[in-house]
Write a protein that holds these residues in place. Structure first.
Motif, short mmCIF file in Angstrom:
data_model
loop_
_atom_site.label_atom_id
_atom_site.label_comp_id
_atom_site.label_asym_id
_atom_site.label_seq_id
_atom_site.Cartn_x
_atom_site.Cartn_y
_atom_site.Cartn_z
N GLU A 9 0.85 -1.19 0.00
CA GLU A 9 0.00 0.00 0.00
C GLU A 9 0.89 1.24 0.00
O GLU A 9 1.62 1.47 0.96
N LEU A 10 0.85 1.97 -1.10
CA LEU A 10 1.72 3.14 -1.27
C LEU A 10 0.84 4.35 -1.56
O LEU A 10 0.09 4.34 -2.54
N ARG A 11 0.95 5.36 -0.72
CA ARG A 11 0.11 6.57 -0.90
C ARG A 11 1.01 7.75 -1.26
O ARG A 11 1.85 8.17 -0.46
N LEU A 12 0.80 8.23 -2.47
CA LEU A 12 1.64 9.31 -3.00
C LEU A 12 0.79 10.57 -3.09
O LEU A 12 -0.09 10.67 -3.96
N VAL A 13 1.06 11.54 -2.21
CA VAL A 13 0.23 12.76 -2.19
C VAL A 13 0.40 13.53 -3.50
O VAL A 13 -0.57 13.97 -4.11
N GLN A 14 1.63 13.61 -3.96
CA GLN A 14 1.88 14.29 -5.24
C GLN A 14 1.76 13.26 -6.37
O GLN A 14 2.74 12.86 -6.99
N GLY A 15 0.52 12.81 -6.61
CA GLY A 15 0.27 11.73 -7.57
C GLY A 15 0.75 12.05 -8.98
O GLY A 15 1.08 11.15 -9.76
N SER A 16 0.80 13.36 -9.30
CA SER A 16 1.20 13.75 -10.65
C SER A 16 2.63 13.28 -10.98
O SER A 16 2.96 13.12 -12.16
N LEU A 17 3.44 13.03 -9.94
CA LEU A 17 4.80 12.54 -10.19
C LEU A 17 4.77 11.20 -10.93
O LEU A 17 5.53 10.97 -11.87
N LEU A 18 3.88 10.31 -10.49
CA LEU A 18 3.79 8.99 -11.11
C LEU A 18 3.30 9.11 -12.56
O LEU A 18 3.81 8.45 -13.47
N LYS A 19 2.36 10.02 -12.75
CA LYS A 19 1.83 10.28 -14.08
C LYS A 19 2.95 10.78 -15.02
O LYS A 19 3.09 10.31 -16.15
N SER A 68 2.16 1.35 -21.49
CA SER A 68 1.22 2.18 -22.24
C SER A 68 -0.17 2.11 -21.58
O SER A 68 -0.86 3.13 -21.44
N ASN A 69 -0.56 0.90 -21.12
CA ASN A 69 -1.84 0.77 -20.42
C ASN A 69 -1.80 1.48 -19.06
O ASN A 69 -2.78 2.10 -18.65
N MET A 70 -0.66 1.37 -18.38
CA MET A 70 -0.54 2.05 -17.08
C MET A 70 -0.64 3.56 -17.25
O MET A 70 -1.28 4.25 -16.45
N ALA A 71 -0.04 4.07 -18.33
CA ALA A 71 -0.13 5.51 -18.61
C ALA A 71 -1.59 5.91 -18.87
O ALA A 71 -2.04 6.97 -18.42
N LYS A 72 -2.34 5.04 -19.57
CA LYS A 72 -3.76 5.32 -19.84
C LYS A 72 -4.54 5.41 -18.53
O LYS A 72 -5.38 6.28 -18.36
N VAL A 73 -4.26 4.48 -17.61
CA VAL A 73 -4.95 4.49 -16.32
C VAL A 73 -4.60 5.77 -15.56
O VAL A 73 -5.49 6.47 -15.04
N LEU A 74 -3.31 6.12 -15.54
CA LEU A 74 -2.88 7.30 -14.78
C LEU A 74 -3.43 8.60 -15.35
O LEU A 74 -3.64 9.57 -14.63
N ARG A 75 -3.70 8.58 -16.66
CA ARG A 75 -4.28 9.78 -17.28
C ARG A 75 -5.70 10.06 -16.78
O ARG A 75 -6.23 11.15 -16.98
N CYS A 76 -6.30 9.05 -16.15
CA CYS A 76 -7.64 9.24 -15.58
C CYS A 76 -7.60 9.96 -14.23
O CYS A 76 -8.64 10.26 -13.66
N SER A 77 -6.40 10.20 -13.70
CA SER A 77 -6.30 10.91 -12.42
C SER A 77 -6.24 12.41 -12.68
O SER A 77 -5.78 12.84 -13.74
N GLY A 78 -6.70 13.18 -11.73
CA GLY A 78 -6.65 14.64 -11.85
C GLY A 78 -5.26 15.14 -11.52
O GLY A 78 -4.48 14.43 -10.88
N PRO A 79 -4.95 16.39 -11.91
CA PRO A 79 -3.59 16.90 -11.73
C PRO A 79 -3.16 17.00 -10.26
O PRO A 79 -1.98 16.93 -9.96
N ASP A 80 -4.12 17.17 -9.35
CA ASP A 80 -3.78 17.32 -7.93
C ASP A 80 -4.21 16.12 -7.11
O ASP A 80 -4.25 16.17 -5.87
N ASP A 81 -4.56 15.02 -7.78
CA ASP A 81 -5.04 13.84 -7.06
C ASP A 81 -3.95 13.17 -6.23
O ASP A 81 -2.76 13.20 -6.59
N ILE A 82 -4.40 12.56 -5.14
CA ILE A 82 -3.53 11.69 -4.35
C ILE A 82 -3.69 10.28 -4.95
O ILE A 82 -4.81 9.84 -5.21
N ILE A 83 -2.58 9.61 -5.22
CA ILE A 83 -2.64 8.28 -5.84
C ILE A 83 -2.19 7.24 -4.82
O ILE A 83 -1.12 7.39 -4.20
N THR A 84 -3.00 6.20 -4.64
CA THR A 84 -2.61 5.08 -3.79
C THR A 84 -2.54 3.81 -4.64
O THR A 84 -3.46 3.53 -5.42
N LEU A 85 -1.44 3.08 -4.52
CA LEU A 85 -1.29 1.79 -5.20
C LEU A 85 -1.48 0.69 -4.17
O LEU A 85 -0.93 0.76 -3.07
#
Lengths: 14, 257
Positions: free
Chosen positions: B3-13, B73-90
């Motif tokens: 469980e990884l919670r990245l507050v600056q989710g845009s980094l992963l994107k 390429s599929n992972m990038a498609k999924v990440l594009r569904c996140s907002g620019p300021d979203d927190i991302i958790t894997l």
């Protein structure tokens, strides 16, 4: 002329 | 359990946007150190190595080392569904065959989850030897991207040459040739605008420009880029991600015959 080298000829498998 | 919670989710994107055209499928490795990836392009000419340190995450739980194979390429498609300021958790379960991406909007009014199937990917980790480089150039990443884009309109290769005068980027093609010289410049208002050249010995290396151009897709990750060069060795093009990690591209040189 020049040839493109491969990264695998510089870095080896762990 | 992962469980990884990245507050600056845009980094992963941004990381995925930087590598998805270079590498098709790759394993993401998760350990106590952080979330990392090492992969080569299909021609084995370039290698990418990235790390987001565990400290980069607000919450980092990785019970055991895990390697997750994903189509980038599929992972990038999924990440594009996140907002620019979203927190991302894997999230992934031990022995599970999928990775879940959870996107939370900053004010928690929208929560989305996407599940991606993991793949079995045969990949060999390469040992990258520690090297004392003959020349190290630090410069604004946007300037480097601009130079590479400009030169790619003229030729297919880029010669990078470091001397006492500065760093010279050259190409040659059917329509003619081009040379762009950047001199050391430390008298700038902001440190990210500086160009700093550390040279032990003059060095010139030639590379396929399309790879270098592809590396510059990492420009949004960092204001500065570092080029490390030694004769007859791969160049390292590094974008540091603040205190949180890095993305490094290694490119094998063209060798005169």
């Amino acid at each position: 002329g020049s040839r493109q080298s491969r990264i695998t000829s510089f870095f080896t498998k762990k | 359990m992962l469980e990884l919670r990245l507050v600056q989710g845009s980094l992963l994107k941004k990381l995925l946007e930087a590598i998805k055209d270079l590498v098709t499928d790759a394993n993401f490795d998760c350990s106590a150190t952080g979330f990392s990836l090492q992969a080569m392009d299909s021609s084995h000419v370039a290698l990418v190595s990235l790390l987001l340190r565990s400290e980069a995450f607000e919450h980092y739980r990785c019970d055991r080392n895990i390697s997750m194979g994903l189509n980038l390429s599929n992972m990038a498609k999924v990440l594009r569904c996140s907002g620019p300021d979203d927190i991302i958790t894997l999230k992934a379960d031990d022995g599970g065959d999928s990775l879940t991406f959870m996107f939370e909007s900053p004010n928690q009014d929208k929560i989305a989850d996407f599940e991606m199937k993991l793949m079995d990917i045969d990949s060999e980790h390469l040992g990258i030897p520690d090297t004392e480089y003959q020349a190290i150039v630090r410069m604004p990443s946007a300037e480097f991207a601009r130079i590479c884009k400009d030169l790619s309109g003229i030729g297919d290769t880029i010669a990078i040459s470091v001397t006492k005068e500065g760093v010279k980027f050259s190409t040659r093609g059917d329509i003619g040739s081009a040379n762009i010289v950047c001199r050391q410049n430390t008298s700038v208002d902001k440190p990210e605008d500086a160009t700093i050249i550390e040279m032990e010995e003059p060095v010139t290396l030639t590379f396929a420009l399309r790879y270098i151009n592809s590396f510059t897709k990492a420009t949004p990750l960092s204001n500065q880029v570092t080029l490390s060069l030694s004769s007859d060795l791969p160049v390292v093009v590094e974008y540091k991600i603040a205190e949180m990690g890095y993305i490094r591209f290694y490119l094998a040189p063209k060798i005169d015959e």
